[in-house]
Write an enzyme that holds these catalytic residues in place. Structure first.
Site, PDB file in Angstrom:
ATOM      1  N   LYS A 190       6.110  -1.044  16.932  1.00  0.00           N
ATOM      2  CA  LYS A 190       6.979  -2.201  16.729  1.00  0.00           C
ATOM      3  C   LYS A 190       7.826  -1.965  15.490  1.00  0.00           C
ATOM      4  O   LYS A 190       7.322  -1.964  14.373  1.00  0.00           O
ATOM      5  CB  LYS A 190       6.170  -3.487  16.539  1.00  0.00           C
ATOM      6  N   GLY A 243       3.952  -2.373   5.043  1.00  0.00           N
ATOM      7  CA  GLY A 243       4.627  -3.631   4.757  1.00  0.00           C
ATOM      8  C   GLY A 243       3.954  -4.355   3.615  1.00  0.00           C
ATOM      9  O   GLY A 243       3.326  -3.737   2.746  1.00  0.00           O
ATOM     10  N   SER A 244       4.069  -5.657   3.611  1.00  0.00           N
ATOM     11  CA  SER A 244       3.572  -6.456   2.497  1.00  0.00           C
ATOM     12  C   SER A 244       2.058  -6.581   2.525  1.00  0.00           C
ATOM     13  O   SER A 244       1.422  -6.492   3.580  1.00  0.00           O
ATOM     14  CB  SER A 244       4.194  -7.851   2.534  1.00  0.00           C
ATOM     15  N   THR A 245       1.481  -6.824   1.353  1.00  0.00           N
ATOM     16  CA  THR A 245       0.041  -7.020   1.251  1.00  0.00           C
ATOM     17  C   THR A 245      -0.388  -8.269   2.021  1.00  0.00           C
ATOM     18  O   THR A 245      -1.444  -8.286   2.661  1.00  0.00           O
ATOM     19  CB  THR A 245      -0.373  -7.124  -0.226  1.00  0.00           C
ATOM     20  N   GLY A 248      -0.552  -7.366   5.576  1.00  0.00           N
ATOM     21  CA  GLY A 248      -1.675  -6.448   5.737  1.00  0.00           C
ATOM     22  C   GLY A 248      -2.994  -7.180   5.885  1.00  0.00           C
ATOM     23  O   GLY A 248      -3.861  -6.788   6.688  1.00  0.00           O
ATOM     24  N   GLU A 266      -0.431   0.652   4.416  1.00  0.00           N
ATOM     25  CA  GLU A 266       0.338   1.084   3.236  1.00  0.00           C
ATOM     26  C   GLU A 266       1.119  -0.139   2.784  1.00  0.00           C
ATOM     27  O   GLU A 266       2.052  -0.569   3.457  1.00  0.00           O
ATOM     28  CB  GLU A 266       1.258   2.263   3.594  1.00  0.00           C
ATOM     29  N   CYS A 300       8.333   0.564  -1.839  1.00  0.00           N
ATOM     30  CA  CYS A 300       7.008   0.127  -2.300  1.00  0.00           C
ATOM     31  C   CYS A 300       6.574   0.854  -3.558  1.00  0.00           C
ATOM     32  O   CYS A 300       5.757   0.348  -4.330  1.00  0.00           O
ATOM     33  CB  CYS A 300       5.983   0.329  -1.190  1.00  0.00           C
ATOM     34  N   GLU A 397       5.596  -7.996  -7.022  1.00  0.00           N
ATOM     35  CA  GLU A 397       6.531  -7.050  -6.412  1.00  0.00           C
ATOM     36  C   GLU A 397       7.826  -7.772  -6.045  1.00  0.00           C
ATOM     37  O   GLU A 397       7.822  -8.733  -5.274  1.00  0.00           O
ATOM     38  CB  GLU A 397       5.918  -6.425  -5.160  1.00  0.00           C
TER      39      GLU A 397
END
Length: 497
Positions: A190, A243-245, A248, A266, A300, A397
């Site tokens: 995706k 992507g973002s935490t 995740g 990641e 990142c 971030e």
């Protein structure tokens, strides 16, 4: 089959690109029920609409991938043959590199020249690297006793779901599907709903390269629908996400609540760059600038916390300021552009919100801090000084061209401040003293440590984070561990009961 055709007539690229806009499932494009709009980051205008995949579409793709894996991929295709197909894909991408670079510039807003010399060659190199690994994935024979033959097999996991971000669309795609396909897995990928064009354009190349139908499937869609469906699907054996935490965490939860599928993540970062008094100032300024302003700060690993030792602070700040002001912000297709627009209105407003927060918290805007121009999502490269550890611009971030410069005195102080973060993706250390460089690099809690450089990855070295920056590793031989299952085989050759 619906498609999108764009005529490029720019200083850096002239040509026509036609991109299928459907769902690529089982070797062909299917028309979706819903479509999503893709906007141009330069002016905010709609570029085209592409398929908006649903949970039902994901299920169709998973069924196709499972069938392909069982019948015409996996260990049924020798590693050498998988490698040849991956190399053919790299050849085809190389032959169309200019077109893919133009699509990446159009879709993401990054400079064409940077995409042409960075992103696209990187993706090609990843495919070639893992093509070389495809016939070298192997187990071990392990000594036990004379009445047993014992060995291990590294077998493909099966069906892999991959979810990639919008900042490096094609490069991140290659990081996921390169090792997955080399190891013999089937994939449903995706792409980001913001930047699907290069993934879609790659689909005809999968067919031409010789991948059997169903081995690679590209399903566009939003994270809350297609991404969620992929993460919780009972027939998906592994999820790989960048992507973002925050996202995740949701993927881990979905994986746990479904079939306990394997997960690699990641995630975010707040990487420190530590600059000691004895540096090569000119080179350090260039590397630190590359660390934070590369890809408009949308990386990142961005070195957004810049710790400078007191003895060189003033000289560094002056040189860093001059270099920052020299960076050309503008049209991604102009020959001298370094920084294009941010990806979207949402991201633009998020970054400007952080800049406002920095001002309100008492930091000083040394350079930038404003919108660039009057149209599109352009932001001036920004440097904050007088930053305190508890400020949001130091702790969170930002994912934009915003640097926080912080003065320090001792090595111990720099290490303590550098580690004062939830993240642990990367760091960089600048000094001529190799003993100190290695000592400090070893002391920082991060998965990647650069010495006298920043944002300088190598295909053969693993990439991934400590703490809340992720789980698992990408690139290198280490990545293959996340796309195989290890089976121990015990053969009785004489033991009798």
């Amino acid at each position: 089959m619906s498609s999108f055709t764009y005529q490029f007539d720019t200083p850096t690229y002239k040509g026509t690109s036609t991109v299928p806009t459907g769902l690529f499932i089982n070797g062909k494009f299917l028309e979706p029920v819903e479509k999503a709009l893709i906007a141009d980051a330069v002016n905010g205008q709609v570029i085209t609409s592409v398929a908006d995949g649903t949970a039902a579409d994901i299920d169709i793709a998973v069924q196709a991938a499972k069938k392909a894996y069982k019948e015409r991929w996996g260990l049924k295709v020798p590693g050498a043959q998988r490698g040849r197909i991956l190399n053919k894909l790299a050849d085809l991408l190389q032959a169309n590199a200019d077109e893919f670079s133009a699509l990446e510039a159009l879709d993401v807003g990054k400079a064409f020249n940077i995409a042409r010399n960075g992103d696209i060659p990187a993706a090609i190199a990843v495919f070639r690297y893992y093509a070389g690994w495809a016939d070298k994935i192997q187990g071990k024979t392990i000594e036990t006793n004379e009445k047993k033959l014992a060995y291990t097999r590294h077998e493909p996991i099966g069906v892999v779901g991959a979810i990639v971000p919008w900042n490096f669309p094609l490069t991140m795609l290659s990081w996921k599907i390169g090792p997955a396909l080399a190891a013999g897995n089937a994939v449903i990928l995706k792409p980001s709903e913001l930047t699907p064009l290069t993934a879609l354009r790659l689909c005809p190349l999968f067919v031409e390269a010789g991948f059997p139908d169903g081995v690679v499937n590209i399903v566009n869609g939003y994270g809350s629908t297609a991404g969620q469906a992929l993460s919780q699907h009972m027939m998906v054996d592994k999820i790989a996400f960048t992507g973002s935490t925050l996202t995740g965490r949701k993927i881990m939860e979905a994986a746990a609540k479904s079939n306990l599928k394997k997960v690699t993540l990641e995630l975010g970062g707040k990487s420190p760059s530590i600059i000691f008094d004895d540096v090569d100032l000119q080179q350090t300024v260039k590397w630190v600038s590359h660390g934070i302003f590369m890809n408009h700060g949308q990386a990142c690993t961005a070195g957004s916390r810049i710790f400078v030792q007191a003895g060189i602070y003033d000289k560094f700040l002056k040189a860093f300021t001059e270099h920052t002001l020299s960076l050309k912000v503008g049209d991604p297709f102009a020959r001298d552009t370094y920084q294009g627009p941010q990806i979207s209105q949402t991201q633009f407003e998020r970054i400007m919100g952080y800049i406002k927060s920095g001002k309100e918290d008492g930091a000083t805007v040394h350079v930038g801090g404003e919108r660039h121009g009057h149209e599109g999502y352009f932001i001036q490269p920004t440097i904050f000084t007088e930053c305190k550890p508890n400020m949001r611009i130091v702790q969170e971030e930002i994912f934009g061209p915003v640097a926080a410069v912080i003065k320090f005195t001792t090595e111990e102080e720099a290490i303590e401040q550098a580690n004062d973060t939830l993240y642990g993706l990367a760091c960089s250390v600048f000094t001529r003293d190799i003993d100190r460089a290695i000592r400090v690099a070893h002391s920082i809690e991060a998965g990647t440590a650069w010495i006298n450089c920043h944002n300088s990855t190598e295909l053969s070295l693993p990439f991934g984070g400590f703490k809340q920056s992720g789980i698992g590793r990408e690139l290198g031989e280490y990545a293959l561990e996340h796309y195989t299952n290890v089976k121990a085989v015990h053969v009785n050759i004489g033991h009798r009961l």
